[in-house]
Design an enzyme around this catalytic site. Structure first.
Site, PDB file in Angstrom:
ATOM      1  N   LEU A 135       0.826  -1.208   0.000  1.00  0.00           N
ATOM      2  CA  LEU A 135       0.000   0.000   0.000  1.00  0.00           C
ATOM      3  C   LEU A 135       0.857   1.254   0.000  1.00  0.00           C
ATOM      4  CD1 LEU A 135      -2.929  -0.967   2.363  1.00  0.00           C
ATOM      5  CD2 LEU A 135      -2.950  -0.716  -0.105  1.00  0.00           C
ATOM      6  N   ALA A 136       1.877   1.290   0.865  1.00  0.00           N
ATOM      7  CA  ALA A 136       2.695   2.495   0.940  1.00  0.00           C
ATOM      8  C   ALA A 136       3.494   2.686  -0.350  1.00  0.00           C
ATOM      9  CB  ALA A 136       3.630   2.424   2.147  1.00  0.00           C
ATOM     10  N   GLY A 137       4.161   1.634  -0.798  1.00  0.00           N
ATOM     11  CA  GLY A 137       5.036   1.746  -1.961  1.00  0.00           C
ATOM     12  C   GLY A 137       4.284   2.006  -3.257  1.00  0.00           C
ATOM     13  N   SER A 188      -9.794 -12.398  10.655  1.00  0.00           N
ATOM     14  CA  SER A 188      -9.944 -10.959  10.861  1.00  0.00           C
ATOM     15  C   SER A 188     -10.519 -10.616  12.217  1.00  0.00           C
ATOM     16  CB  SER A 188     -10.854 -10.364   9.800  1.00  0.00           C
ATOM     17  OG  SER A 188     -11.218  -9.065  10.185  1.00  0.00           O
ATOM     18  N   ARG A 207      -5.950  -5.109  20.698  1.00  0.00           N
ATOM     19  CA  ARG A 207      -5.310  -6.393  20.391  1.00  0.00           C
ATOM     20  C   ARG A 207      -4.364  -6.883  21.474  1.00  0.00           C
ATOM     21  NH1 ARG A 207      -4.181  -5.325  13.952  1.00  0.00           N
ATOM     22  NH2 ARG A 207      -6.351  -5.665  13.375  1.00  0.00           N
ATOM     23  N   HIS A 227       1.772 -10.481  14.197  1.00  0.00           N
ATOM     24  CA  HIS A 227       1.015  -9.987  13.069  1.00  0.00           C
ATOM     25  C   HIS A 227       1.604  -8.725  12.455  1.00  0.00           C
ATOM     26  CE1 HIS A 227      -2.363  -9.077  10.591  1.00  0.00           C
ATOM     27  NE2 HIS A 227      -2.686  -8.007  11.251  1.00  0.00           N
ATOM     28  N   GLU A 285       4.471   0.326   7.181  1.00  0.00           N
ATOM     29  CA  GLU A 285       4.891  -0.474   8.321  1.00  0.00           C
ATOM     30  C   GLU A 285       6.403  -0.403   8.534  1.00  0.00           C
ATOM     31  OE1 GLU A 285       3.513  -4.549   8.250  1.00  0.00           O
ATOM     32  OE2 GLU A 285       4.398  -5.023  10.200  1.00  0.00           O
ATOM     33  N   ARG A 313      -0.918  -1.128  17.728  1.00  0.00           N
ATOM     34  CA  ARG A 313      -1.698  -0.564  16.632  1.00  0.00           C
ATOM     35  C   ARG A 313      -3.153  -1.005  16.729  1.00  0.00           C
ATOM     36  NH1 ARG A 313      -3.483  -2.412  12.018  1.00  0.00           N
ATOM     37  NH2 ARG A 313      -2.197  -4.289  11.956  1.00  0.00           N
ATOM     38  N   LEU A 346      -3.747  -0.176   7.088  1.00  0.00           N
ATOM     39  CA  LEU A 346      -4.065   0.187   5.706  1.00  0.00           C
ATOM     40  C   LEU A 346      -4.121   1.703   5.595  1.00  0.00           C
ATOM     41  CD1 LEU A 346      -6.837  -2.452   4.909  1.00  0.00           C
ATOM     42  CD2 LEU A 346      -4.373  -2.619   4.632  1.00  0.00           C
TER      43      LEU A 346
END
Ligand code: SF4
Ligand code: FES
Lengths: 248, 638
Positions: free
Chosen positions: B43-45, B284, B331, B402, B426, B436, B442
């Site tokens: 997503l970032a790249g 999930s 989490r 994770h 990340e 997180r 995302l």
């Protein structure tokens, strides 16, 4: 349990390959198919032999990287699953399993079971997008999309780009992959403006890559791990014919 | 060296606007002359590469997979947060900012997190415009759901495949730029070193994984968007290829590593079934919306079939301990609680290392079809892996590694301590503190790529417009390439006998045992020793078959494990230094009846570690965390 494997070994693109026999003992039914190959590879390395090269990454059926033909079927015997999601509880002691790479003119073999699927990226680059640069978007809720349409688009968008459809097709056609993308984007209001161009350009690129013609055999749909419907091909054909008639 | 986080002046809500108004710009004709290297296409790249190319920069993008579309962002299931307040349930930018800071146990930077919350709304707009098929209501508008650590519904989703759809959106934007000739894509390439010239990042050494050749690539700036390092544990929910190599190589070239010990252990994964296990599969977190977590009240009941255990004999321990958040607590808390009940001997399944996640109430309330529709592929996926049907009996779940909140230290502009070298997504440490929240990864990946770096990189590149492309026969390129070649040769020719995976598994066991869900000084000290011994063994005894100059996944794996071994040691050092419990970092010495005990007086800082040479002690630099908009307080979800 004990499993007999007959695996395609090929050093690189330019050499020819052959089937090699292996036996894997102590296969656990809870193992995945790829974990069984990991175990075999560990044994080969210990003996100083070259392990079997194969593509894989997520191992949860979503990245589309794994690509094996298991007993003649891309992604193996189960419907709607990728190779990485195949578990050994589907086999029994003493079974013999053939493992080969995805085969298609447009997917040259790199080594053993790994193939080059770069052609798929080039099909997307030819038109599988909406031309909206970052920052040009309006508020997300300014474009309502009928739920049924959004759901249909999502069905088509679920394609993981694995190439099993191509490997399954006797003609080596990439119609299902291409149609899934056209159908995802062309149904949505956001994708309408360039719907015609998209269909024409993607089909043109598909042909240029050396994929075969679609003759409506339906093997693609049967082997697709994401159960992408062949209706998408009909939709692409309609779009394409319309485009040709309007002279674009 | 003094750390400068470059947080803009002013109230937290105005920092980003102020920054944007004053950041330096690069004019279009100069952009064409500037080359940017982007490593990693998640997503970032992908979002960064596409956006920078749209702006007119010349971009080279690299990924180790066979296509940029395979990056591991694709596996994110649940959703993406955005402060749209479409539900009118009281959400706002401030509240998302607040929840993220609190969720991170007050160990994240206010300025970065507020910016993240601000741009979250733009991300949703952008993705919808790209044709991302988010879930919709019958009126045609976007649907939302709630997620752990929040009391509002702000999570957008696309069935159980949100990461896939967002990544495909970014990938399509990237391929559009490839088609237009603005991005040159190098797939099946792995970055193995950073090239520095006069102190600035000027390029990379990449290995063509098909031919084995080492390649030199120049860039005026280098962006590392290479994800997290969860695979240091061998077993994690990360993809098999996810690795720390790019980040670690950057670290060894001068980029400080931030908070390496902050690891996220996700509470809802499918438990380990045996020694052959190669990875873990996440279920999930969104399942916690409708699923209730429990174990038997009595140890004796653990062997029974779950459906035979009566309601009054079940302990819904999260609902009991955290009544206001219940099954939706963050989490780290949910994971630790699961470990606790298993440690008490009340775990279920063959190994006793699992708890139940039960959908029967939801099915009674909503009907089978609704529950099935809500979680799309997740139920069949679970059934396929375990052979059990979660609609008929509760799922068995257990925590698994994770995500890693730690990563390369970056300033407000996402630049590391090496000028011209950036880290996004990340791969950096910046936004999630010590824990997180769900549906935030995302958001951060896309925020960094679409809406942050395009502004902040201009501030640096505007000073580079007179820098001509440096030819790759420059000695710095040769030095870096030789360095890589030497490492490869040493490993290849060590005459070893043991497969690489064996070492990786051993490292994973050490990390899980001593630097996992619970840590203490004694264990960490021991772990450090063990890792050092393992590292020496690895270099002597890892066997790499095949040739260097061919497609050789075994060799690629070995290069990654070599770096994991070094990183593992730094994680332990960091965990040992942090004498407090916060978020995912739980030191058993620092607790109040099982609840983490933070020490704000001494540890309200980011640990930024400097590499001082192989087998040398790393040096700790501290970035004090300043809270202006939010008061530090004990994090409570009771
Ligand atoms: S259509 Fe199906 S088989 Fe073809 S690439 Fe997509 S997911 Fe794979
Ligand atoms: S490895 Fe990702 S789909 Fe099989």
């Amino acid at each position: 349990m004990k499993i007999n494997l007959k695996v395609w070994r090929q050093k690189n693109t330019n050499t020819s390959g052959k089937i090699v026999n292996y036996v894997v003992n102590e296969v656990n039914p809870d193992m995945s198919f790829l974990e069984m190959i990991d175990v075999l590879n560990g044994q080969l390395v210990r003996k100083g032999e070259d392990p079997i090269a194969f593509d894989h990454d997520c191992r949860e059926g979503i990245c589309g990287m794994c690509s094996m033909v298991v007993d003649g079927r891309p992604h193996g015997p189960l419907h709607g699953t990728t190779t990485c999601q195949l578990y050994m509880r589907n086999y029994k002691d003493g079974d013999t399993i053939y493992v080969e790479p995805f085969r298609a003119h447009a997917f040259p073999i790199i080594k053993d079971l790994a193939v080059n699927r770069g052609a798929f990226d080039r099909i997307i680059a030819a038109g599988g997008f909406v031309s909206v640069s970052t920052g040009q978007a309006q508020d997300a809720n300014a474009i309502p999309v009928e739920k049924a349409v959004a759901d249909n688009a999502m069905d088509a968008a679920a394609c993981i780009g694995c190439g099993a459809c191509v490997a399954a097709c006797p003609n080596g056609s990439a119609m299902l992959f291409t149609a899934a993308k056209v159908s995802h984007l062309n149904q949505l209001p956001q994708g309408k403006a360039e719907a015609t161009r998209r269909a024409l350009n993607m089909v043109k690129q598909m042909d240029a890559e050396g994929f075969g013609k679609c003759s409506n055999i339906g093997a693609c749909e049967a082997e697709c791990p994401k159960e992408i419907s062949i209706e998408n091909i009909a939709r692409l054909n309609r779009e394409y014919i319309k485009a040709v008639f309007t002279g674009e | 060296m003094k750390l400068d986080s470059k947080i803009p002046q002013g109230p937290v809500g105005e920092k980003w606007s102020n920054y944007k108004e004053h950041a330096k710009l690069v004019n279009p004709s100069n952009k064409r002359k500037l080359e940017i290297i982007v490593v990693g296409t998640g997503l970032a790249g992908a979002s960064a590469a596409a956006t920078l190319a749209e702006l007119g920069y010349k971009v080279k993008a690299f990924c180790f997979q066979d296509s940029p579309r395979r990056a591991h962002s694709i596996a994110a299931q649940g959703g993406i947060n955005a402060a749209k307040n479409y539900k009118n349930d009281g959400d706002s930018v401030y509240r998302l900012f607040y929840d993220t800071i609190k969720g991170g146990d007050f160990r994240a930077r206010e300025g970065n997190v507020h910016r993240l919350a601000e741009v979250s709304v733009n991300i949703i707009d952008q993705c919808v415009a790209q044709g991302v098929p988010f879930a919709r209501e019958y009126g045609g508008l976007l649907d939302n759901r709630s997620f752990g650590g929040a009391q509002v519904s702000r999570t957008f989703y696309a069935r159980g495949q949100t990461g896939q759809q967002l990544l495909i959106g970014a990938y399509q934007a990237l391929e559009r730029q490839v088609g237009l000739g603005n991005v040159k894509m190098y797939s099946r390439h792995e970055m193995l070193d950073i090239v520095k010239i006069d102190g600035k990042a000027r390029g990379i050494i990449a290995k063509n994984l098909v031919t084995g050749e080492l390649e030199r690539h120049f860039g005026h700036a280098v962006l590392l968007c290479t994800g997290g390092y969860g695979n240091v544990f061998f077993l994690s929910t990360n993809a098999m290829g996810s690795n720390v190599t790019a980040a670690w190589r950057a670290h060894k070239r001068g980029a400080f590593f931030g908070n390496p010990c902050y690891t996220q252990i996700h509470p809802t994964c499918i438990p380990v079934s045996g020694d052959y296990q190669s990875k873990l599969t996440l279920m999930s977190e969104s399942l916690r919306n409708d699923g209730r977590i429990w174990v038997p009240k009595r140890k004796e009941d653990c062997g029974k079939h779950p459906n035979d255990i009566k309601e009054e004999d079940r302990d819904y321990y999260l609902e009991r301990k955290y009544p206001s958040y219940g099954n939706l607590c963050p989490r780290d808390i949910a994971s630790r609680a699961a470990k606790e009940v298993c440690d008490e001997g009340r775990g279920v399944g063959k190994t006793g290392l699992a708890v139940y996640l039960d959908f029967s109430d939801a099915i009674n309330r909503l009907g089978l079809e609704t529950v099935k529709a809500r979680y799309g592929e997740l139920f069949p996926m679970y059934q396929n892996i375990t052979g059990e049907d979660p609609l008929k009996q509760p799922m068995r779940i257990f925590p698994a590694v994770h995500y890693t909140m730690g990563g390369l230290w970056v300033d407000y502009e996402l630049m590391t301590t090496v000028p011209g070298l950036y880290a996004l997504g990340e791969a950096n440490f910046s936004d999630h503190g010590a824990n997180r929240l769900g549906a935030s990864a995302l958001m951060q990946g896309l925020a960094d790529g679409y809406f942050v770096i395009p502004y902040t990189i201009g501030n640096y590149l505007s000073g580079e417009i007179f820098t001509k492309s440096i030819p790759t026969d420059h000695p710095a390129f040769a030095e870096a390439e030789n360095n890589v070649r030497e490492r490869i040769n040493t490993l290849k020719n060590n005459g070893g006998k043991t497969p690489v995976d064996e070492f990786h598994k051993q490292l994973g066991k050490i990390m899980w045992e001593y630097c996992g869900m619970a840590r203490n000084a004694e264990g960490l000290t021991k772990a450090r020793q063990m890792i050092q011994t393992l590292k020496a063994d690895f270099w002597n005894d890892a066997r790499i078959t095949g040739e260097i100059n061919e497609f050789n996944p075994e060799l690629d794996k070995a290069m990654r494990v070599a770096d994991f071994l070094e990183l593992g040691e730094l994680m332990v050092v960091d965990a040992l230094n942090r004498n407090e419990s916060c978020g995912g970092h739980f030191r058993t010495e620092y607790q109040d009846n099982g609840e983490a005990k933070r020490n704000d007086d001494e540890y309200a800082y980011v640990s930024a570690w400097e590499f001082k040479g192989d087998n040398q002690e790393p040096e700790l630099h501290k970035e004090e965390l300043v809270y202006e908009a939010i008061q530090l307080q004990v994090r409570s979800y009771k």
